[in-house]
Design an enzyme around this catalytic site. Structure first.
Site, mmCIF file in Angstrom:
data_model
loop_
_atom_site.group_PDB
_atom_site.id
_atom_site.type_symbol
_atom_site.label_atom_id
_atom_site.label_comp_id
_atom_site.label_asym_id
_atom_site.label_seq_id
_atom_site.Cartn_x
_atom_site.Cartn_y
_atom_site.Cartn_z
ATOM 1 N N GLN A 296 0.830 -1.206 0.000
ATOM 2 C CA GLN A 296 0.000 0.000 0.000
ATOM 3 C C GLN A 296 0.862 1.253 0.000
ATOM 4 O OE1 GLN A 296 -2.187 -1.182 3.540
ATOM 5 N NE2 GLN A 296 -1.385 0.561 4.677
ATOM 6 N N GLY A 297 0.273 2.323 -0.523
ATOM 7 C CA GLY A 297 0.980 3.599 -0.606
ATOM 8 C C GLY A 297 -0.026 4.732 -0.532
ATOM 9 N N TYR A 298 0.460 5.918 -0.200
ATOM 10 C CA TYR A 298 -0.446 7.039 0.067
ATOM 11 C C TYR A 298 -0.331 8.115 -1.013
ATOM 12 C CZ TYR A 298 -1.237 4.581 4.305
ATOM 13 O OH TYR A 298 -1.604 3.590 5.183
ATOM 14 N N LEU A 299 -1.471 8.431 -1.621
ATOM 15 C CA LEU A 299 -1.499 9.471 -2.651
ATOM 16 C C LEU A 299 -1.395 10.856 -2.025
ATOM 17 C CD1 LEU A 299 -4.261 8.491 -5.242
ATOM 18 C CD2 LEU A 299 -1.786 8.514 -5.558
ATOM 19 N N ARG B 55 6.371 6.576 -0.120
ATOM 20 C CA ARG B 55 5.364 6.544 0.946
ATOM 21 C C ARG B 55 4.561 5.252 0.841
ATOM 22 N NH1 ARG B 55 1.874 11.726 0.160
ATOM 23 N NH2 ARG B 55 3.766 12.894 0.627
#
Lengths: 160, 160
Positions: free
Chosen positions: A36-39, A92
Site C-alpha cells: 500500500q501507498g499514500y497518494l 510513501r
C-alpha cells in the site's frame, strides 16, 4: 453533525495491539500479501487517500479520523486504474503479510511488516459495536495496546 | 531526480489569467459544467487528490506541484466509483462552467465560477513546451496574470 455514532458501512470500531509472540502454525490461517501507498496525507494523517494491492485485487480508500472511530470509503480499482496512480505513491509505501485469525466470533488481523519495517508485528481487531469493543479481552500472545497511537499508524509507518 | 523537465503525459505547462471581459457569443464555443471536490489536500494544496464530474463523465486526479510545472495523474471513474467517494468531498467543492476557445493553435479554457464563487472568471492556457509558454501574448480581454498565485488555485477556492 454527531460524533461517535456509527454510519453503517462507513465507520470502523477497532483496537490495535503489538504482538509479543506469533501464534504457532500461522500458515494454516488465511493470509495474503499487501502493498500500500499514500497518494495524499492531510492533517498529519487524519485524512488521507490510500492505494492498496492485495493479491490480484486493487483498491483506493479514503479515510478520515483515527483510533476507535473513523470514516472510510473504498472503491475497487481495475489493474489499469491502479497502475496509472501507483507511481505517485513512491517514497510513501509499505509491504506486509496479513493473517486472518478467527477468535470468539471476531476476526484478528495480524500484519507482519516487511522491507524496512521488518520485525514489526501488529494485530488489529474490528468490532460490530462499542460494547463488544470494550469487553474484548486480548489473548495472551498480544502485547501492548497501541490503539490511536500515531507512531503505529500505517501513514506514519509508510512515510518515516 | 531532475526538476523542470517534462515527463510526457504527466506534466502540464500552463498560465492562468483573470478575465476582464468575456468574449462575445461565448456559447458558440464548446462548453460544459464541472463539479469538483477534494478528497485530501496535503502541504497547503501542493499535493492533492481531486474528484471531478464533467457532464456525464467522472475522474479522479492526483496532482503534485503548482504553477507552470506540475505532475498530474488521472483515471476515469465509473458512476458507481464516483458516487462512493463524492460524499467525502463535502465542504470542499466548487462548480464552474467551462468554455473551450481555440486561439492560434492553442486552447484557452475559460472557467466561469458558480455558487458562492459566482463573479470570478479565470482563463487557463496549456502549452506544448516552455518556448510556447514564454512567447504567449495574452488577448486584450485577459486581465492580470495569476499563474502560481495560491489564492486562485482551485484547492483554495474550494476550501475558503
Amino acid at each position: 453533525m454527531r460524533k461517535n455514532t456509527r454510519a453503517p458501512g462507513n465507520q470502523e470500531i477497532e483496537r490495535k495491539f503489538l504482538v509479543k509472540q506469533l501464534p504457532e502454525k500461522l500458515n494454516r490461517w488465511r493470509h495474503y500479501s499487501i502493498a500500500q501507498g499514500y497518494l495524499a496525507i492531510e492533517s498529519f494523517g487524519r485524512r488521507h487517500v490510500r492505494l492498496r494491492r492485495r493479491g490480484k485485487s486493487a483498491s483506493l480508500t479514503f479515510k478520515v479520523g483515527r483510533g476507535a472511530h473513523r470514516e472510510e470509503r473504498e472503491i475497487k480499482l481495475s489493474a489499469k486504474q491502479f497502475a496509472a496512480l501507483w507511481p505517485a505513491t513512491a517514497g510513501r509505501r509499505l509491504r506486509k503479510l496479513r493473517y486472518e485469525i478467527p477468535c470468539n466470533g471476531l476476526l484478528i488481523e495480524i500484519d507482519v511488516y516487511r522491507g524496512k519495517l521488518s520485525g514489526l508485528v501488529v494485530a488489529e481487531v474490528e468490532f460490530p459495536d462499542l460494547a463488544a469493543c470494550r469487553k474484548f479481552e486480548p489473548p495472551s500472545w498480544f502485547g501492548r495496546e497501541v490503539t490511536g497511537e500515531k507512531s503505529y499508524s500505517n501513514v506514519r509507518l509508510a512515510t518515516e
